[in-house]
Write an enzyme that holds these catalytic residues in place. Structure first.
Site, PDB file in Angstrom:
ATOM      1  N   TYR A 243      -2.948  -1.598  10.260  1.00 52.70           N
ATOM      2  CA  TYR A 243      -2.899  -1.658   8.798  1.00 52.70           C
ATOM      3  C   TYR A 243      -1.489  -1.362   8.300  1.00 52.70           C
ATOM      4  O   TYR A 243      -0.955  -2.064   7.439  1.00 52.70           O
ATOM      5  CB  TYR A 243      -3.898  -0.669   8.203  1.00 52.70           C
ATOM      6  CG  TYR A 243      -4.025  -0.744   6.702  1.00 52.70           C
ATOM      7  CD1 TYR A 243      -4.749  -1.760   6.098  1.00 52.70           C
ATOM      8  CD2 TYR A 243      -3.409   0.200   5.874  1.00 52.70           C
ATOM      9  CE1 TYR A 243      -4.878  -1.837   4.714  1.00 52.70           C
ATOM     10  CE2 TYR A 243      -3.523   0.136   4.502  1.00 52.70           C
ATOM     11  CZ  TYR A 243      -4.262  -0.881   3.926  1.00 52.70           C
ATOM     12  OH  TYR A 243      -4.361  -0.953   2.550  1.00 52.70           O
TER      13      TYR A 243
ATOM     14  N   SER B  11       0.853  -1.183   0.000  1.00 57.76           N
ATOM     15  CA  SER B  11       0.000   0.000   0.000  1.00 57.76           C
ATOM     16  C   SER B  11       0.889   1.232   0.000  1.00 57.76           C
ATOM     17  O   SER B  11       2.079   1.154   0.318  1.00 57.76           O
ATOM     18  CB  SER B  11      -0.884   0.000   1.257  1.00 57.76           C
ATOM     19  OG  SER B  11      -1.573   1.226   1.407  1.00 57.76           O
TER      20      SER B  11
END
Length: 263
Positions: free
Chosen positions: A140, A127
């Site tokens: 995350y 990401s």
């Protein structure tokens, strides 16, 4: 993003093995891919990537049914909004099992088949938040930084082996996918001035790149054997900001979040 990857791969004449926990979504993806190329062999399987044994069984079945495997896209992902101090361990475990261990399971399960084919590629999705951090999503970040480190090390190992297999780490910015729907939000983020009830809705404002654009960027990077691919203008810009201001970038990220969640 996974659906668009399947559709675009079908357009390039690739036979497909598609796996997801959402069986109805899988069926829709197969129909769309076959519309692109009706002659393709497309196999579906309901799969939880956190289940290591199931992932290995799927890899073996894919190689057996297709004859060989050349590409594996480890693309499953979920989100979690929660304070680092009080994140529930069951939520942290849930996220890591999918975002990180799912990547490890997929990589280890398919690598022997890619090597047997003599021409293969592992594509692991990290990401933008595997390159920089923001408040309220520490779990995350932990998963996506882990995917980045794991994949970069994997790529170096594969280069040294000269085995015909390579790896690319994908760093998407805000992509218009269902990740917001597949996320959890803890009430504790209210301590940051964020409303847990509107968190997902406001998060959607940050999703600026279409899934088909993202898929095209990823496949182009794989064709050119890129080690890393940034997906979306936001990923490109914020990566540059982080490189130029490795300590001060947090101020800019904070400004963006305040405008998004308090505006």
């Amino acid at each position: 993003m996974g659906r668009q990857l399947a559709i675009q791969l079908a357009g390039h004449g690739c036979h497909l093995a598609l796996a997801d926990v959402n069986e109805s979504g899988l069926a829709e993806t197969r129909a769309l891919a076959q519309r692109t190329n009706p002659s393709l062999r497309i196999i579906l399987r309901r799969l939880d990537v956190a289940d290591r044994e199931a992932v290995f069984a799927w890899a073996d079945a894919t190689a057996r049914e297709h004859g060989k495997v050349n590409l594996i896209f480890n693309n499953a992902g979920v989100g979690l909004s929660s304070l680092a101090e009080t994140t529930k361990i069951e939520d942290f475990t849930w996220l890591m099992n999918i975002n990180f261990w799912g990547v490890v399971h997929g990589t280890q399960a398919f690598l022997p088949h890619l090597k047997d084919a003599g021409d293969g590629h592992v594509i692991n999705t990290s990401s933008l938040f595997g390159l920089l951090a923001a408040p309220g999503t520490s779990a995350y970040h932990a998963s996506k930084f882990a995917v980045r480190g794991y994949t970069e090390s994997l790529r170096q190992e594969l280069d040294m082996m000269n085995c015909g297999v390579s790896a690319t780490c994908v760093h998407p910015g805000g992509i218009k996918t269902a990740i917001g729907e597949n996320s959890r939000t803890d009430e504790n983020i209210a301590a940051l001035g964020m409303d847990p009830r509107t968190r997902k809705e406001k998060f959607s404002k940050l999703l600026v790149t279409s899934a088909d654009q993202a898929a095209a960027t990823i496949l182009r990077a794989v064709r050119h054997n890129k080690r890393r691919v940034l997906v979306g203008r936001d990923a490109i810009v914020l990566d540059k900001v982080q490189r130029l201001f490795p300590a001060a970038y947090a101020v800019i990220v904070g400004m963006i979040l305040r405008r998004t969640y308090k505006g």
